[in-house]
Design an enzyme around this catalytic site. Structure first.
Site, PDB file in Angstrom:
ATOM      1  N   HIS A 100       0.847  -1.195   0.000  1.00 40.19           N
ATOM      2  CA  HIS A 100       0.000   0.000   0.000  1.00 40.19           C
ATOM      3  C   HIS A 100       0.876   1.236   0.000  1.00 40.19           C
ATOM      4  O   HIS A 100       1.880   1.299   0.711  1.00 40.19           O
ATOM      5  CB  HIS A 100      -0.937   0.026   1.221  1.00 40.19           C
ATOM      6  N   HIS A 102       1.259   5.267   0.808  1.00 40.67           N
ATOM      7  CA  HIS A 102       0.711   6.297   1.695  1.00 40.67           C
ATOM      8  C   HIS A 102       0.803   7.654   1.004  1.00 40.67           C
ATOM      9  O   HIS A 102       1.845   7.990   0.442  1.00 40.67           O
ATOM     10  CB  HIS A 102       1.544   6.416   2.974  1.00 40.67           C
TER      11      HIS A 102
HETATM   12  P1  AMP Z   1       2.198   0.247   7.172  1.00 40.89           P
HETATM   13  O1  AMP Z   1       2.926   0.466   8.471  1.00 40.89           O
HETATM   14  O2  AMP Z   1       2.865   0.924   6.002  1.00 40.89           O
HETATM   15  O3  AMP Z   1       1.926  -1.221   6.935  1.00 40.89           O
HETATM   16  O4  AMP Z   1       0.811   0.988   7.328  1.00 40.89           O
HETATM   17  C1  AMP Z   1      -0.393   0.337   7.612  1.00 40.89           C
HETATM   18  C2  AMP Z   1      -1.432   1.415   7.714  1.00 40.89           C
HETATM   19  O5  AMP Z   1      -2.700   0.804   7.615  1.00 40.89           O
HETATM   20  C3  AMP Z   1      -1.403   2.183   9.043  1.00 40.89           C
HETATM   21  O6  AMP Z   1      -1.221   3.569   8.761  1.00 40.89           O
HETATM   22  C4  AMP Z   1      -2.769   1.884   9.648  1.00 40.89           C
HETATM   23  O7  AMP Z   1      -3.305   2.996  10.330  1.00 40.89           O
HETATM   24  C5  AMP Z   1      -3.595   1.505   8.435  1.00 40.89           C
HETATM   25  N1  AMP Z   1      -4.726   0.620   8.677  1.00 40.89           N
HETATM   26  C6  AMP Z   1      -4.722  -0.550   9.355  1.00 40.89           C
HETATM   27  N2  AMP Z   1      -5.955  -1.101   9.349  1.00 40.89           N
HETATM   28  C7  AMP Z   1      -6.751  -0.262   8.624  1.00 40.89           C
HETATM   29  C8  AMP Z   1      -8.123  -0.268   8.246  1.00 40.89           C
HETATM   30  N3  AMP Z   1      -8.954  -1.265   8.599  1.00 40.89           N
HETATM   31  N4  AMP Z   1      -8.603   0.750   7.503  1.00 40.89           N
HETATM   32  C9  AMP Z   1      -7.786   1.756   7.138  1.00 40.89           C
HETATM   33  N5  AMP Z   1      -6.482   1.824   7.460  1.00 40.89           N
HETATM   34  C10 AMP Z   1      -5.959   0.830   8.209  1.00 40.89           C
END
Ligand code: AMP
Ligand code: ZN
Length: 142
Positions: A100, A102
């Site tokens: 994903h 950001h």
């Molecule tokens: P990463 O550390 O790059 O894997 O980021 C994962 C991101 O996913 C974090 O910023 C979380 O806040 C976000 N996240 C986790 N679960 C959800 C969800 N159900 N809906 C939206 N964002 C999420």
């Protein structure tokens, strides 16, 4: 779809999300625990753990959506810029194993720092080592 993948569950509609844009292959939604107002995640709808696991076309589609959304995201929250980045791999801070991107809006005096601040001391690399690394990357990219 991968079992037990929270982002696959979002794609499947099993977990709600604040979707801001989607195509047949890409979904963009607000981060549930935002680092700034407007913090948006952009994912391929199919499950790929890392950036390099996506087919090349899909990676292009994901980046195209990120690029398309930067202006609407910044406008929506009146931001002055944004940090556009992937945590790629657990060691790099990737917590959700479905790749994903950001888009995090940035504001004057928001206290945030540039991507460079993630890292500690810079390594000392000699010319030969740099030449070897560049050659090895170039070989792998063929
Ligand atoms: P990463 O550390 O790059 O894997 O980021 C994962 C991101 O996913 C974090 O910023 C979380 O806040 C976000 N996240 C986790 N679960 C959800 C969800 N159900 N809906 C939206 N964002 C999420
Ligand atoms: Zn997934």
């Amino acid at each position: 779809m991968s079992d037990d993948c929270i982002f696959c569950s979002i794609v499947a509609g099993e977990i709600p999300s604040r979707t801001v844009y989607e195509t047949d292959d890409v979904l963009a939604f607000l981060d549930a625990n935002p680092l700034a107002p407007g913090h948006t995640l952009v994912i391929p709808k199919s499950h790929h753990e890392h950036v390099q696991d996506m087919p090349n076309d899909l990676a292009g589609d994901v980046f195209a959506v990120m690029q398309r959304l930067v202006h609407p995201i910044e406008s929506a929250v009146d931001a002055d810029g944004s940090t556009v980045a992937f945590n790629n791999g657990e060691v790099a801070g990737q917590e959700v194993p479905h790749t994903h991107g950001h888009v995090v809006p940035r504001f004057e005096d928001d206290g945030g720092r540039p991507i460079h601040s993630i890292f500690g001391e810079r390594p000392e690399l000699g010319d030969d080592e740099l030449d070897d690394i560049a050659a090895s990357i170039a070989d792998g990219a063929e």
